[in-house]
Design a protein around this motif. Structure first.
Motif, short mmCIF file in Angstrom:
data_model
loop_
_atom_site.label_atom_id
_atom_site.label_comp_id
_atom_site.label_asym_id
_atom_site.label_seq_id
_atom_site.Cartn_x
_atom_site.Cartn_y
_atom_site.Cartn_z
N ASP A 32 0.82 -1.22 0.00
CA ASP A 32 0.00 0.00 0.00
C ASP A 32 0.85 1.26 0.00
N GLU A 33 1.91 1.28 0.80
CA GLU A 33 2.79 2.45 0.85
C GLU A 33 3.45 2.68 -0.51
N CYS A 34 3.89 1.61 -1.15
CA CYS A 34 4.54 1.72 -2.45
C CYS A 34 3.55 2.23 -3.50
N TRP A 35 2.34 1.69 -3.51
CA TRP A 35 1.29 2.12 -4.45
C TRP A 35 0.97 3.60 -4.25
N ASN A 36 0.79 4.02 -3.00
CA ASN A 36 0.46 5.42 -2.70
C ASN A 36 1.59 6.36 -3.10
N ARG A 37 2.82 5.94 -2.83
CA ARG A 37 3.97 6.78 -3.17
C ARG A 37 4.15 6.89 -4.69
N LEU A 38 3.92 5.78 -5.41
CA LEU A 38 4.00 5.80 -6.87
C LEU A 38 2.99 6.79 -7.43
N ASN A 39 1.77 6.73 -6.92
CA ASN A 39 0.73 7.65 -7.39
C ASN A 39 1.07 9.09 -7.07
N VAL A 70 13.35 -7.34 -6.66
CA VAL A 70 12.78 -7.02 -5.35
C VAL A 70 12.57 -8.30 -4.57
N ASN A 71 12.43 -8.15 -3.28
CA ASN A 71 12.16 -9.28 -2.41
C ASN A 71 11.27 -8.79 -1.27
N LEU A 72 10.82 -9.72 -0.44
CA LEU A 72 9.97 -9.39 0.70
C LEU A 72 10.75 -9.56 1.99
N SER A 73 10.60 -8.61 2.89
CA SER A 73 11.22 -8.73 4.21
C SER A 73 10.36 -9.64 5.08
N SER A 74 10.86 -9.99 6.24
CA SER A 74 10.09 -10.84 7.16
C SER A 74 8.83 -10.12 7.65
N GLY A 75 8.83 -8.79 7.60
CA GLY A 75 7.66 -8.00 7.99
C GLY A 75 6.67 -7.78 6.85
N GLY A 76 6.93 -8.38 5.68
CA GLY A 76 6.03 -8.26 4.55
C GLY A 76 6.22 -7.02 3.71
N GLU A 77 7.35 -6.36 3.86
CA GLU A 77 7.63 -5.16 3.08
C GLU A 77 8.44 -5.52 1.83
N ILE A 78 8.19 -4.79 0.76
CA ILE A 78 8.93 -4.97 -0.49
C ILE A 78 10.20 -4.13 -0.39
#
Length: 88
Positions: A32-39, A70-78
């Motif tokens: 969600d943060e990545c999508w919002n920042r891209l927009n 890209v990869n995913l962190s243990s916290g689910g972040e890209i």
């Protein structure tokens, strides 16, 4: 379309969108943060002319994951694998 054609701008393709996503990922972000920042940083400012759907965004993140960008962190972040590997 994954790759741009001669009648399509690079930013309208998934590869082009992926470049903008990689640039955004200077720190790990949730989807969600990545999508919002891209927009906010690229689409609302008119840098990316095509209005990409959330589905295209997810397809692009999947593509970036499949090619090892890209990869995913243990916290689910890209996160951008290359920026993390280089210590940036």
């Amino acid at each position: 379309m994954i790759m741009p054609s001669k009648h399509m701008q690079l930013s309208a393709s998934l590869i082009g969108l992926g470049a903008f996503i990689l640039k955004i990922l200077d720190t790990p972000l949730t989807v969600d943060e990545c999508w919002n920042r891209l927009n906010k940083e690229y689409i609302e400012r008119g840098i990316i002319k095509k209005k990409h759907s959330f589905d295209n965004f997810i397809l692009t993140v999947d593509l970036l994951y499949m090619i090892g960008a890209v990869n995913l962190s243990s916290g689910g972040e890209i996160y951008n694998v290359h920026k993390t590997a280089n210590g940036k």
